[in-house]
Design an enzyme around this catalytic site. Structure first.
Site, PDB file in Angstrom:
ATOM      1  N   GLY A  80       0.827  -1.209   0.000  1.00  0.00           N
ATOM      2  CA  GLY A  80       0.000   0.000   0.000  1.00  0.00           C
ATOM      3  C   GLY A  80       0.859   1.255   0.000  1.00  0.00           C
ATOM      4  O   GLY A  80       0.577   2.225  -0.713  1.00  0.00           O
ATOM      5  N   ASP A  81       1.910   1.236   0.790  1.00  0.00           N
ATOM      6  CA  ASP A  81       2.844   2.364   0.820  1.00  0.00           C
ATOM      7  C   ASP A  81       3.544   2.540  -0.525  1.00  0.00           C
ATOM      8  O   ASP A  81       3.701   3.664  -1.014  1.00  0.00           O
ATOM      9  CB  ASP A  81       3.925   2.121   1.887  1.00  0.00           C
ATOM     10  N   VAL A  82       3.995   1.443  -1.105  1.00  0.00           N
ATOM     11  CA  VAL A  82       4.730   1.524  -2.373  1.00  0.00           C
ATOM     12  C   VAL A  82       3.820   2.030  -3.496  1.00  0.00           C
ATOM     13  O   VAL A  82       4.198   2.925  -4.265  1.00  0.00           O
ATOM     14  CB  VAL A  82       5.343   0.150  -2.735  1.00  0.00           C
TER      15      VAL A  82
END
Lengths: 400, 400
Positions: free
Chosen positions: A171-173
């Site tokens: 999700g962060d990436v």
């Protein structure tokens, strides 16, 4: 190679980087690799949380060093005098990137509405868990929350098993990549019109956008996609198969590749078997096909299977663990996906290379990640013109 | 709102889009949503493979309609006369995007070296499985191959269980996002210097880049990361927990959040328990903590748990299935992540919305995906100035 090329595709851009941990720093890492001047602003005396995240090398966090290479590092308390100094920096900047929870920058008196007054061309890029609008905007948004909320966990894993998190902070990436696209597009609009704007990217939205065909299965057919392990909704055999020493992946996405698989496993008659002669039938009868292929793969080693399949023209791969990546002549060698960088205290560190390859202006790891406040003098002295005695005072007051 | 705003941040860019299936079309979908003119070039009589991919709505593929909204569609056989017409189009274009296997465009006489002769400012963006350099460059690269080869499968899944594919085609999505960043950066360099270049993005590299901390665990510590289910290497409790009616995610990434969790589960004494008083200890003793939390969560429903945790200030989320996303007042409502588009044959279709939110030049779904060759007349007639009788001849010769 011209000077501008040595300096990268984004040479000349100044980015003020208030981001911490992963999603935001992943964005500004790519910008720095491509030649933008990224000034990372950290809390005096403390810095980005990830400075204290394992693993460490000579006391320096590898997590931090990887995500923050190529950036300048300053410390600044964003309240009081520090706020005024930040506003001075904003006047000189092209982009501000932050990944606070929505509302935090407004509380500091540094929201987009304030910043655009002093720099109308500013691109203000914000990454947050749930985005800057809607009923859940103030919910805290760690990666696992986005993977759960955005549907990705529900479709990852095994029949009868639990919903499964992607092993990396996906999700962060995804959000880090997406906000980078948004800010580059917004810069293009600014260059053409002079008008800046706010870019608002949510981890949850980024996960939802990644679902693609999975979402369409529900939207068009009304069927809620289930967890189906390593196989795929659209074609078969496209799955993992047991080998003597582990498992391999084989991806035969169409009829032609299916015929080649049948030949490779010494079962040429299967290619004309009416039970399996269309992709739709193969998807339906996947449970019958898997043991037919595994009768052949179970007797062989991973490397032998991959070689035989590739020689037959069938897409195949080992399931690499990280140690194999780092040894791979293609990934680590030709593609330079792991790069040595010299750090003043950590020594020689191996970091993840730039994965976006540009022929004329190659992205590259320019410098080691900054020590806390390493560039205070050059940025506040050079860019803002503050004399040494003033810097000393700011230091003793804890402003920088 | 000015005219340029209505037209999007990328208004004025012309993209020639030779991509098929997912990674490339995902890139040009975002460009079209942001206002670029995307001319998708498909094989005469057949088109993109995904036109034949389930699910269907009134015979139209939802897969295709979602990824190709907002694009113009032309058909063109890239050999012979069609090649010449393509070269004419290249003279007028800012960007060519393709996702053939490396070498294919060269064989057609349409490699970057050829195209840059006729348009030195051209940005040529290529997406492939393994990239355009290195010993494996000619290997076929489907998504599952990239997930396996790039290490993602090895870190996703459960202790003792099999390596696990992400439920969505994550390698394709990561590469689609990454090539978009590359081409926007290259356009910036071109605008500044006049110089075009080639952007080379591999699915495998994009997956490797997404591993981040997972890779660093091996590079800095020499430990090969294992599959650890839904928990995380860096903090605990940050995991899924069994509820009465399924499971929920709770993410307490630091000491302060741990104290709040202890309060929320009516175990305030735990917060001072020395066994769990640092994050490092909690990660080490995760197997003791999970049942303590589940003793509370198992007696409650998902919604009750999430509400209680959020009220206590603890990040928490249901594990949404796709049907819940589509009903969610935040994701589907405020964030507009599902959008209705009217298609001439499929009727009203619900597609995934634009996830990169731009305040001044909002990305949006402009038109339905093209029918095969829908814009032949306007592009070849308008842009190349071919008269109707010539278009008719090209049609009957199968060139368009």
């Amino acid at each position: 190679m011209t000077d501008s090329n040595t300096n990268g595709a984004l040479h000349g851009l100044r980015i003020l980087d208030l981001t911490r941990v992963l999603a935001g720093p992943f964005c500004t890492m790519m910008l720095a690799d491509m030649g933008a001047e990224v000034i990372k602003i950290e809390q005096p005396g403390k810095g980005d949380d990830t400075r204290h995240f394992a693993p460490f090398q000579n006391g320096e966090s590898a997590y931090y060093m990887n995500l923050n290479r190529g950036k300048k590092g300053v410390t600044l308390d964003l309240k009081g005098q520090g706020r005024e100094m930040f506003l001075e920096l904003v006047k000189t900047a092209d982009v501000v990137v932050e990944n606070y929870r929505p509302g935090t920058m407004d509380k500091l008196g540094l929201g987009y509405e304030t910043l655009k007054e002093i720099n109308p061309g500013l691109v203000y890029a914000a990454v947050s868990g749930f985005g800057d609008t809607g009923p859940y905007r103030l919910r805290p948004g760690y990666d696992i929350i986005a993977q759960a909320m955005g549907g990705l966990m529900s479709t990852t894993g095994w029949p009868g098993g639990e919903p499964t998190r992607s092993g990396t902070a996906m999700g962060d990436v995804l959000a880090g990549l997406s906000v980078t696209i948004g800010l580059l597009a917004a810069l293009r609009h600014r260059d053409r019109t002079g008008e800046g704007q706010k870019v608002d990217v949510a981890l949850v939205d980024s996960v939802v956008a990644s679902l693609e065909i999975i979402t369409q299965i529900y939207l068009a057919d009304g069927r809620v996609p289930e967890r189906i392990g390593n196989r795929y909704e659209s074609c078969y055999p496209y799955d993992s198969f047991a080998a003597r020493d582990g498992s391999v992946v084989i991806a035969a996405a169409n009829d032609k590749l299916w015929r080649l698989v049948c030949g490779a496993i010494d079962q040429p008659a299967l290619a004309d078997d009416e039970r399996f002669d269309t992709n739709a039938r193969r998807v339906q009868r996947h449970a019958e096909i898997k043991p037919l292929i595994e009768a052949w793969t179970r007797e062989r080693g991973i490397d032998e299977i991959v070689e035989a399949m590739l020689a037959a023209g069938v897409p195949a791969s080992p399931i690499n663990t990280v140690d194999r990546l780092v040894d791979c002549p293609h990934i680590a060698g030709a593609r330079e996906m792991f790069v040595d960088v010299e750090h003043p205290t950590a020594g020689k560190t191996k970091l993840t290379g730039a994965h976006i390859k540009l022929s004329a202006t190659p992205a590259r790891l320019r410098t080691a990640a900054p020590r806390l406040g390493e560039h205070n003098d050059s940025v506040f002295g050079g860019l803002l013109g503050l004399p040494p005695e003033r810097l000393q005072a700011l230091r003793s007051e804890g402003v920088i």
